[in-house]
Each structure stands twice: as C-alpha cells, then as structure tokens.
Design an enzyme around this catalytic site. Structure first.
Site, PDB file in Angstrom:
ATOM      1  N   ASP A 255       0.664  -1.220  -0.099  1.00 50.52           N
ATOM      2  CA  ASP A 255      -0.028   0.196  -0.011  1.00 50.52           C
ATOM      3  C   ASP A 255       1.058   1.013  -0.146  1.00 50.52           C
ATOM      4  O   ASP A 255       1.998   1.355   0.213  1.00 50.52           O
ATOM      5  CB  ASP A 255      -0.756  -0.015   1.290  1.00 50.52           C
ATOM      6  CG  ASP A 255       0.032   0.057   2.405  1.00 50.52           C
ATOM      7  OD1 ASP A 255       0.958  -0.182   2.453  1.00 50.52           O
ATOM      8  OD2 ASP A 255      -0.947  -0.465   3.803  1.00 50.52           O
TER       9      ASP A 255
ATOM     10  N   ASP B 127      -8.206  -1.905  14.092  1.00 49.58           N
ATOM     11  CA  ASP B 127      -9.111  -2.949  13.892  1.00 49.58           C
ATOM     12  C   ASP B 127      -9.043  -4.244  12.568  1.00 49.58           C
ATOM     13  O   ASP B 127     -10.346  -4.598  12.478  1.00 49.58           O
ATOM     14  CB  ASP B 127      -9.449  -1.399  12.812  1.00 49.58           C
ATOM     15  CG  ASP B 127      -8.742  -1.089  12.000  1.00 49.58           C
ATOM     16  OD1 ASP B 127      -7.811  -2.152  11.519  1.00 49.58           O
ATOM     17  OD2 ASP B 127      -9.491   0.011  11.114  1.00 49.58           O
TER      18      ASP B 127
ATOM     19  N   HIS C 180      -7.070  -4.468  10.395  1.00 47.71           N
ATOM     20  CA  HIS C 180      -6.519  -4.559   8.921  1.00 47.71           C
ATOM     21  C   HIS C 180      -6.033  -4.858   8.023  1.00 47.71           C
ATOM     22  O   HIS C 180      -4.494  -4.869   8.993  1.00 47.71           O
ATOM     23  CB  HIS C 180      -6.945  -2.879   7.952  1.00 47.71           C
ATOM     24  CG  HIS C 180      -5.654  -1.420   8.950  1.00 47.71           C
ATOM     25  ND1 HIS C 180      -5.858  -1.028   9.672  1.00 47.71           N
ATOM     26  CD2 HIS C 180      -3.844  -1.663   8.241  1.00 47.71           C
ATOM     27  CE1 HIS C 180      -4.753  -0.411   9.735  1.00 47.71           C
ATOM     28  NE2 HIS C 180      -4.045  -0.975   9.542  1.00 47.71           N
TER      29      HIS C 180
ATOM     30  N   GLU D 159      -9.948  -1.550   5.129  1.00 49.66           N
ATOM     31  CA  GLU D 159     -10.499  -1.367   6.546  1.00 49.66           C
ATOM     32  C   GLU D 159     -11.804  -2.202   6.830  1.00 49.66           C
ATOM     33  O   GLU D 159     -12.220  -2.701   5.659  1.00 49.66           O
ATOM     34  CB  GLU D 159     -10.430   0.270   6.340  1.00 49.66           C
ATOM     35  CG  GLU D 159      -9.428   1.746   6.295  1.00 49.66           C
ATOM     36  CD  GLU D 159      -8.520   1.277   7.493  1.00 49.66           C
ATOM     37  OE1 GLU D 159      -8.751   0.346   8.927  1.00 49.66           O
ATOM     38  OE2 GLU D 159      -8.185   2.403   8.147  1.00 49.66           O
TER      39      GLU D 159
HETATM   40  C1  GLP Z   1      -0.491   0.421   8.693  1.00 57.08           C
HETATM   41  C2  GLP Z   1      -0.304  -0.804   7.450  1.00 57.08           C
HETATM   42  C3  GLP Z   1      -0.357  -1.949   7.324  1.00 57.08           C
HETATM   43  C4  GLP Z   1       0.507  -2.270   9.104  1.00 57.08           C
HETATM   44  C5  GLP Z   1      -0.512  -1.442  10.107  1.00 57.08           C
HETATM   45  C6  GLP Z   1      -0.132  -2.007  11.430  1.00 57.08           C
HETATM   46  O1  GLP Z   1      -1.440   0.928   9.023  1.00 57.08           O
HETATM   47  N1  GLP Z   1      -0.492   0.491   5.928  1.00 57.08           N
HETATM   48  O2  GLP Z   1       0.130  -2.266   6.771  1.00 57.08           O
HETATM   49  O3  GLP Z   1      -0.229  -3.709   8.906  1.00 57.08           O
HETATM   50  O4  GLP Z   1      -0.002   0.241   9.555  1.00 57.08           O
HETATM   51  O5  GLP Z   1       1.135  -0.949  11.860  1.00 57.08           O
HETATM   52  P1  GLP Z   1       1.855  -1.547  12.987  1.00 57.08           P
HETATM   53  O6  GLP Z   1       2.535  -2.573  12.566  1.00 57.08           O
HETATM   54  O7  GLP Z   1       3.005  -0.322  13.236  1.00 57.08           O
HETATM   55  O8  GLP Z   1       1.529  -1.644  14.322  1.00 57.08           O
END
Ligand code: GLP
Length: 235
Positions: A67, A136, A138, A143
């Site tokens: 992404d 959440d 995702h 989402e």
């Molecule tokens: C972002 C990314 C996700 C990732 C998420 C969790 O929103 N787009 O791909 O999994 O963060 O991040 P973290 O690993 O910092 O908790």
C-alpha cells in the site's frame, strides 16, 4: 494455519526473516510481497544482517508492497516508498528497479490499482506476502467494511487507523486521509502468507482474526481461507 508464539519481538523478527529468507533460498528470483508499519522493522533488520553477512542474495528478487498513502511524494519521509528504502532497500543488494510500491500520486487511483494488479499477475503472483495487522483487523489498508474488496483500490482511512499512524507524523492532521492498497485478490493469490503481530494491544484482534468468523468486518479473518498462512505473534 500455523500459529507460532515468539518469546519476544527479537525472536519474532528472527523467525519471520528466516521464513522470508527460506523462500529466497529456494528460489533466488522470488517475488516478495512486503509490508510497512512498525512491526516488520525488526524483520527487515534481520534480512539486512543476513544480506551483509553474505547469507542472502537479493540481486534477482522482485518486491511488491501492499500500500501507499495517497498524495505523498515518494521523497516524503512519511511515504511508504521512503520507509521501504530506508528500512530495507537502501541496505541490501536489490535492484531498486525491481522494487514496486503503488503510486499514491497517480491522478486516477482506480487505474493505478488496475495497473498494479495486472503487474502482479504478470509476475506470476507473489511467493510470500508479509503482513502486519491494524487494531481494527486491517491488512494493507483494507479497512473493516461490508464487503471484501478484490482489486487494488483507493481507501478512506478509518479514524482508528489515522490515530494509530499519527505517531509517525508531526500531528494527526498531517496523516493522509486516503490511501491505495492491494485488495484481497493480490494478497490471497500469494503462495504463502506470513502475518506478524507484536504487543498486548494486538492480542484481541489477532484472536478474532484467526479464530473468529470470516467477515469483512475483520479483514484479516479472510486469511483463514488461505492454505498456507503462518502467524507469528508475541504478547
Ligand atoms: C499500517 C499499514 C499496515 C500495517 C499497520 C499496522 O496501517 N498500512 O500494513 O499492518 O499499519 O502497523 P504496526 O505494525 O505499526 O502496528
């Protein structure tokens, strides 16, 4: 689904890196699906270490990322392209031309999504897809919703995600409101999926994703339908 509890974050990172490395050892021309967020940083450090010590060669590897924020220039230090260069690509012997992140600056994000999916298809799909997980549920930036979105598409980020990601920006106002993310097709076509989660705050959502009902209200729950998923968690 293989579920592995790691003793701590370092062990999680080592195990995740070993799984990714074994894919590349099996096939030096592998296509790796990569993720951003704080969780994979340790995994990337391990991959860098293996590369520097001569144990892992990225010269023929191709990568596709999940992404990107909409509207951020790749040179912006909050963009996911910048993150990937900074945490991985700048430190390993990969050809940057073989590293791909959706173009968040594309004027038509739907067309960019179609291009990205066609490109992944032309590569024959990914050999492994690394995933983190949002609070959440995702994955990428898919989402919770009424449906699972198949194609790489533009998304409006949830308030919870904007809040969670604000820690990387000077203020919450600066977090982009929109992003482009691989949809479920690009994620689920991967031959192997590796989901990593670290911290007590992820316990509940990981539990719901791997043992709860398969529902677009918990996007990661779709992984229960894939035949080769490994989840590594520590909490
Ligand atoms: C972002 C990314 C996700 C990732 C998420 C969790 O929103 N787009 O791909 O999994 O963060 O991040 P973290 O690993 O910092 O908790």
């Amino acid at each position: 689904m293989k579920v592995i509890k790691a003793a701590n974050y370092d062990e999680l990172s080592r195990k995740a890196a070993q799984i990714i490395a074994s894919v590349v050892w099996n096939n030096p021309r592998s296509v790796l699906g990569l993720a951003t967020g704080s969780t994979p940083i340790g995994t990337y450090k391990e991959l860098v270490r293996m590369n520097k010590e001569g144990d892992l060669d990225f010269s023929q590897v191709t990568t596709v990322n999940l992404d990107e924020y909409a509207g951020l220039d790749p040179a912006n230090d909050q963009s996911y392209r910048y993150f990937m260069n900074d945490n991985l690509f700048n430190h390993i012997n990969i050809d940057k031309n073989n590293t791909h992140v959706p173009n968040g600056l594309a004027a038509d994000l739907a067309a960019e999504g179609a291009r990205y999916d066609a490109f992944i298809d032309s590569l024959g799909g990914t050999d492994i897809q690394l995933l983190g997980i949002g609070h959440d549920g995702h994955i990428g930036f898919n989402e919770p919703d009424d449906v699972f979105y198949k194609a790489t598409h533009e998304v409006k980020l949830d308030a919870m995600t904007i809040k969670a990601n604000a820690r990387f920006f000077a203020s919450e106002e600066q977090v982009p409101r929109r992003a482009i993310t691989m949809g479920m097709w690009a994620i689920m076509q991967s031959k192997k999926i590796l989901l990593i989660a670290s911290g007590d705050d992820k316990r509940d959502i990981v539990e719901r994703s791997i043992n709860g009902p398969v529902t677009p209200k918990v996007p990661a729950s779709i992984l229960q339908c894939h035949r080769d998923v490994t989840v590594i968690y520590t909490y």
